[in-house]
Design a protein around this motif. Sequence first.
Motif, PDB file in Angstrom:
ATOM      1  N   GLU A  54       0.830  -1.269  -0.039  1.00 10.30           N
ATOM      2  CA  GLU A  54       0.107  -0.068  -0.088  1.00 10.30           C
ATOM      3  C   GLU A  54       1.007   1.225   0.121  1.00 10.30           C
ATOM      4  N   VAL A  55       0.374   2.451  -0.237  1.00 12.31           N
ATOM      5  CA  VAL A  55       1.255   3.699  -0.295  1.00 12.31           C
ATOM      6  C   VAL A  55       1.257   4.237   1.141  1.00 12.31           C
ATOM      7  N   VAL A  56       2.239   4.435   1.501  1.00 13.46           N
ATOM      8  CA  VAL A  56       2.197   5.205   2.652  1.00 13.46           C
ATOM      9  C   VAL A  56       3.136   6.507   2.789  1.00 13.46           C
ATOM     10  N   ALA A  76      -1.303  12.724 -11.054  1.00 10.91           N
ATOM     11  CA  ALA A  76      -1.024  11.465 -11.604  1.00 10.91           C
ATOM     12  C   ALA A  76      -1.727  10.193 -11.567  1.00 10.91           C
ATOM     13  N   CYS A  77      -2.521  10.154 -10.685  1.00  7.58           N
ATOM     14  CA  CYS A  77      -3.096   8.826 -10.081  1.00  7.58           C
ATOM     15  C   CYS A  77      -4.200   8.800 -11.433  1.00  7.58           C
ATOM     16  N   PRO A  78      -4.032   7.382 -12.088  1.00 13.29           N
ATOM     17  CA  PRO A  78      -5.049   7.248 -13.200  1.00 13.29           C
ATOM     18  C   PRO A  78      -6.497   6.991 -12.868  1.00 13.29           C
ATOM     19  N   ASN A  79      -6.870   6.614 -11.647  1.00 13.48           N
ATOM     20  CA  ASN A  79      -8.008   6.219 -11.263  1.00 13.48           C
ATOM     21  C   ASN A  79      -8.778   7.175  -9.970  1.00 13.48           C
ATOM     22  N   GLY A  80      -7.989   8.164  -9.663  1.00 15.61           N
ATOM     23  CA  GLY A  80      -8.440   8.966  -8.701  1.00 15.61           C
ATOM     24  C   GLY A  80      -8.502   8.577  -7.240  1.00 15.61           C
ATOM     25  N   SER A  81      -7.510   7.536  -6.865  1.00 12.60           N
ATOM     26  CA  SER A  81      -7.419   7.008  -5.541  1.00 12.60           C
ATOM     27  C   SER A  81      -6.769   8.091  -4.424  1.00 12.60           C
ATOM     28  N   ILE A  82      -6.124   9.154  -4.826  1.00 13.86           N
ATOM     29  CA  ILE A  82      -5.795  10.012  -4.036  1.00 13.86           C
ATOM     30  C   ILE A  82      -6.355  11.291  -4.036  1.00 13.86           C
ATOM     31  N   GLU A  83      -6.681  11.815  -2.956  1.00 15.89           N
ATOM     32  CA  GLU A  83      -7.321  13.226  -3.074  1.00 15.89           C
ATOM     33  C   GLU A  83      -6.349  13.876  -1.738  1.00 15.89           C
ATOM     34  N   ILE A 105      -5.415  12.026   1.507  1.00 14.21           N
ATOM     35  CA  ILE A 105      -6.444  10.830   1.665  1.00 14.21           C
ATOM     36  C   ILE A 105      -6.095   9.900   0.109  1.00 14.21           C
ATOM     37  N   TYR A 106      -6.078   8.592   0.777  1.00 10.89           N
ATOM     38  CA  TYR A 106      -5.561   7.432  -0.308  1.00 10.89           C
ATOM     39  C   TYR A 106      -6.737   6.368  -0.021  1.00 10.89           C
ATOM     40  N   HIS A 107      -7.363   6.158  -1.262  1.00 13.31           N
ATOM     41  CA  HIS A 107      -8.433   5.039  -1.274  1.00 13.31           C
ATOM     42  C   HIS A 107      -7.692   3.765  -1.653  1.00 13.31           C
ATOM     43  N   MET A 110      -9.477   1.324  -4.414  1.00 12.95           N
ATOM     44  CA  MET A 110      -9.312   1.528  -5.864  1.00 12.95           C
ATOM     45  C   MET A 110      -7.940   1.526  -6.465  1.00 12.95           C
ATOM     46  N   CYS A 111      -6.943   1.518  -5.580  1.00 16.80           N
ATOM     47  CA  CYS A 111      -5.515   1.643  -6.043  1.00 16.80           C
ATOM     48  C   CYS A 111      -5.204   0.396  -6.754  1.00 16.80           C
ATOM     49  N   THR A 112      -4.527   0.630  -7.843  1.00 13.88           N
ATOM     50  CA  THR A 112      -4.161  -0.616  -8.821  1.00 13.88           C
ATOM     51  C   THR A 112      -2.508  -0.796  -8.517  1.00 13.88           C
ATOM     52  N   MET A 113      -1.994  -0.133  -7.727  1.00 16.17           N
ATOM     53  CA  MET A 113      -0.756  -0.407  -7.280  1.00 16.17           C
ATOM     54  C   MET A 113       0.392   0.089  -8.794  1.00 16.17           C
ATOM     55  N   CYS A 114       0.168   0.906  -9.221  1.00 15.87           N
ATOM     56  CA  CYS A 114       0.718   1.309 -10.376  1.00 15.87           C
ATOM     57  C   CYS A 114       2.113   2.201 -10.064  1.00 15.87           C
ATOM     58  N   SER A 115       2.022   2.722  -9.078  1.00 15.93           N
ATOM     59  CA  SER A 115       3.425   3.603  -8.974  1.00 15.93           C
ATOM     60  C   SER A 115       3.405   4.712  -9.395  1.00 15.93           C
ATOM     61  N   LEU A 116       2.396   5.335 -10.140  1.00 22.99           N
ATOM     62  CA  LEU A 116       2.642   6.423 -10.875  1.00 22.99           C
ATOM     63  C   LEU A 116       2.514   7.758  -9.767  1.00 22.99           C
ATOM     64  N   CYS A 117       1.912   7.596  -8.827  1.00 23.25           N
ATOM     65  CA  CYS A 117       1.733   8.745  -7.863  1.00 23.25           C
ATOM     66  C   CYS A 117       3.141   8.935  -7.213  1.00 23.25           C
ATOM     67  N   ILE A 118       3.970   7.575  -6.894  1.00 19.57           N
ATOM     68  CA  ILE A 118       5.270   7.768  -6.343  1.00 19.57           C
ATOM     69  C   ILE A 118       6.091   8.293  -7.198  1.00 19.57           C
ATOM     70  N   MET A 127       5.875   6.679  -0.511  1.00 15.23           N
ATOM     71  CA  MET A 127       6.461   5.458  -1.044  1.00 15.23           C
ATOM     72  C   MET A 127       5.657   4.115  -0.644  1.00 15.23           C
ATOM     73  N   TRP A 128       6.133   2.861  -1.218  1.00 12.11           N
ATOM     74  CA  TRP A 128       5.314   1.660  -0.836  1.00 12.11           C
ATOM     75  C   TRP A 128       5.932   1.025   0.364  1.00 12.11           C
ATOM     76  N   SER A 129       4.901   0.716   1.075  1.00 10.67           N
ATOM     77  CA  SER A 129       4.980  -0.454   2.167  1.00 10.67           C
ATOM     78  C   SER A 129       4.849  -1.804   1.756  1.00 10.67           C
TER      79      SER A 129
END
Lengths: 159, 355
Positions: A54-56, A76-83, A105-107, A110-118, A127-129
């Motif tokens: 998950e993103v931490v 950057a997030c393609p599916n709006g998982s971050i607000e 705020i991180y959903h 919905m996250c697809t673990m694509c790393s684009l936000c990071i 970063m990734w946890s």
Amino acid sequence: MTYFGKIFYGIKTLWTGMKVTGGYFFPNITRKKYVITRQYPDEPAVVFPRFKGEVVMWHNENNEHRCTGCQACEIACPNGSIEIIWKREVDPETGKKKKMLDQHIYHLSMCTMCSLCIQACPTNAIMWSTNFHNATYDRGLLTKVLNKPGSKLMAGVEE
Amino acid sequence: MMNMLSINIFQTWLEQTHGIWYVLVLAGIAAIYLGFFAVAGLMLVYLERRVAGYFQLRLGPNRVGPWGLLQTIADALKLVSKEIFVPKMADKLLYKAGYYIVIIAALLALAVIPFARQIQALDFNVGLFFISAVSSVGVLGILIGAWGSRNKYSLIGAMRSGLQMISYELSAGFAIIAVVLMSGTLKMTGIVEAQKHTWFLFQGHLPAIIAFMIFLISGTAETNRVPFDLVEGESELGAGFHTEYSGMGFAFFFLAEFINMFIIAALGATLFLGGWLAPFGITDGLPAQWLWGIIWFLLKVFVLIFLLMWFRWTFPRIRIDQLLTLEWKYLLPIGLVNTVIMAWMVWKDWLIHLG
Ligand code: SF4
Ligand code: SF4
């Protein structure tokens, strides 16, 4: 190959296969060798360091993070998982009003673990946890606020 | 009303001809066989999964109960609690008849298998013939169920099953004939008694070993197990003939499949490995002969079942044309020649008799 040659060749190759699996079975029944699956709840799980759980957001010991609230990750997030919820507050040093992070705020649901936000984050704040214990009975629990309560921006990040 | 009446007529007929105790004993035997069907089926499913685990460097089910023994019982409970779903356009009667026919065929075959001396529901003089007749009725249940569920995948799967059954029954028949030539009888107990000194596998040496191999191959094919599991195929047919079955309907097919494997192994043990007889008569003088008989019989059956499982988890599955090539170009001619050689050997008395 002749008719009987084929038969003997077939029997030979089948026997080769049976030797391989038999070689797995018989040592395995004594539980001494060969079981390669890890008995997870009894044994600790070994997770690779690059596993994307998950993103931490990283915090140091003074409860300070590196997020400036720039919203690059949200874009950057393609599916709006971050607000990003930001606020304008008076910077105690300069006395001027400044854009600051209120809630990241991180959903996770919905996250697809694509790393684009990071990759997008200019200050390496997130970063990734490797935590994978994410199952819950309530999807609401999967919406997380990444900055800890009372945390503030680390000094020197914005320069 | 009609039902009640016919049951009553049947009952009165039984009571008048044989008395009430006979009826009770019959019911008790039926209950024992049904119980055996359920327990052995569940245990075989457990065994299969456990053995598969060991073959694939895993552990298999090991959480529910000691060593995971209760896993399949938990699965059965889950299946019982599920909805029995009937597709809208299905032919209800045929759809439901499917699994009953499969189970009845399996139970009928089970009835003539001798577990030990005198522990056998029926001892026909044509027991072996009866088994090979009844075991082909099972495929009728598969065909009927697949036809009734009105699903093209089911039907294709069942057609393949029928094709496979018809082809491989021939070579299984020839393997059985090789044994019958030696025993001179079709009666199951007679066949076992004829192996008193030497099992048929050794008595008939080379032809008997070839017959045994042919029997195992065609037995695997008749029970639709890997490598001959063309009846199912996730990539092409879904679950094959039981695609449309859910809950207990599916479980009945599944159990019957495993009981059929038991029957093939039991037949193999009876025909080639001396049935309930102890090897070299090592337990002959001991008390409780019937118990020793059952123990030896189940041990032999277990060895054969293990062999079938070993095949399943080793060999890749074959294509339909390879399946037919194997049967018609290899097993059948070899089986035919083998039978002739066996007949010659029996005539000249070249069999090996120890003791
Ligand atoms: S990993 Fe991808 S999907 Fe998940 S929050 Fe980041 S950008 Fe969005
Ligand atoms: S996490 Fe990084 S990219 Fe996202 S708002 Fe904070 S500083 Fe910007």
